[in-house]
Write a protein that holds these residues in place. Sequence first.
Motif, PDB file in Angstrom:
ATOM      1  N   GLN A 263      -7.896   3.571   0.016  1.00  0.00           N
ATOM      2  CA  GLN A 263      -8.951   2.981   0.844  1.00  0.00           C
ATOM      3  C   GLN A 263      -9.764   4.108   1.473  1.00  0.00           C
ATOM      4  OE1 GLN A 263      -8.843  -0.763   0.873  1.00  0.00           O
ATOM      5  NE2 GLN A 263      -7.711   0.136  -0.829  1.00  0.00           N
TER       6      GLN A 263
ATOM      7  N   PRO B 172     -11.970  -0.323  -0.630  1.00  0.00           N
ATOM      8  CA  PRO B 172     -11.246   0.269  -1.758  1.00  0.00           C
ATOM      9  C   PRO B 172     -12.101   1.305  -2.481  1.00  0.00           C
ATOM     10  CG  PRO B 172     -11.022  -2.127  -1.750  1.00  0.00           C
ATOM     11  CD  PRO B 172     -12.061  -1.789  -0.736  1.00  0.00           C
TER      12      PRO B 172
ATOM     13  N   HIS C  81      -6.779  -5.231  -2.607  1.00  0.00           N
ATOM     14  CA  HIS C  81      -5.740  -4.379  -2.029  1.00  0.00           C
ATOM     15  C   HIS C  81      -4.590  -5.174  -1.411  1.00  0.00           C
ATOM     16  CE1 HIS C  81      -4.243  -0.511  -0.757  1.00  0.00           C
ATOM     17  NE2 HIS C  81      -4.155  -0.910   0.503  1.00  0.00           N
TER      18      HIS C  81
ATOM     19  N   SER D   9     -14.090   8.917  -3.365  1.00  0.00           N
ATOM     20  CA  SER D   9     -13.270   7.868  -3.976  1.00  0.00           C
ATOM     21  C   SER D   9     -12.744   8.304  -5.342  1.00  0.00           C
ATOM     22  CB  SER D   9     -14.075   6.580  -4.110  1.00  0.00           C
ATOM     23  OG  SER D   9     -14.407   6.065  -2.836  1.00  0.00           O
TER      24      SER D   9
ATOM     25  N   SER E 190       0.822  -1.209   0.000  1.00  0.00           N
ATOM     26  CA  SER E 190       0.000   0.000   0.000  1.00  0.00           C
ATOM     27  C   SER E 190       0.860   1.265   0.000  1.00  0.00           C
ATOM     28  CB  SER E 190      -0.951  -0.046   1.205  1.00  0.00           C
ATOM     29  OG  SER E 190      -1.910   0.975   1.141  1.00  0.00           O
TER      30      SER E 190
END
Length: 286
Positions: free
Chosen positions: A166, A176, A244, A202, A140
């Motif tokens: 996220q 996500p 993820h 998002s 990440s």
Amino acid sequence: MEGDFLVLIDGITFDVWDLTFLLFAFFFLYAIIYPQSQLRKIRMQRMAKMKAMEKHHGYKVLTMIHRREMISLFGLPAYQSIDEEDAEQVLRWIRKYRDYPLELILHTPGGQLHASIQIARALKNHPKKTRVLIPHYSMSGGTIIALAADEIVMDKDAVIGPIDPQVGDPIRGVFPAPSWIHAAETKKEDADDSTLVMSDISRKALRLTRNVAKELLEGKIQPDGKEDRLEEVVEKLVSGEMIHSTPLSAREAKELGLSVNTDFPEDVHDFMRLFRPVKKTVEYVG
């Protein structure tokens, strides 16, 4: 006196309550002082190992290791991730050694997006050569930081991961960004307000992450004859095509087009042995 409880030890009489207090005080001090003394000893060993690595590798070395350790206050392990305090310390290190090549040893599950981007940009803008070493995993936000280096050195069994942001809240949970968008598009007019809000956030988070990934990878993608190779790599990492937690091996990272090599220095694994894990379910003689 009536009501007092007395204990005789080696000819010395103690009040039971005084003895209890002394035992509690001893336990309390032991629980604090012993772990801290052990941690200080181990940190001195780590510093010595880092100095040896600097001499051997020819880089100024910094480590960002996020893991639970057995030695902690009252034996309670602390869960760690990339945050603004990490960013502050890494940026201070980069500024201090701006005239030296830098080597960052990364072992992290990820963390805050803004802190990861801040570290990555500072690493990319460093005037000397930079490289990131990944002994086990850098997921990440850790992958975002790795993308900023001139060179990523991974153990052949180490992994990085997707960098799709996220998004969420403490009540509904964190998911996500592409999944929030998918939910809003699927439900359309039936989507509730909070889903629509998360979908809007998002989209903005994905736009930010795409732009940052392009910024960090500009000029670093290994060509394979495709004109839009950079766009392809960025979409692979950001779009949510993979979950993820997908582990991307060194081989897969190279196939993707990232500048990765597996000529991993063994002394970094020796350094990682100076961290004491909480779990001891795996044992071997060696």
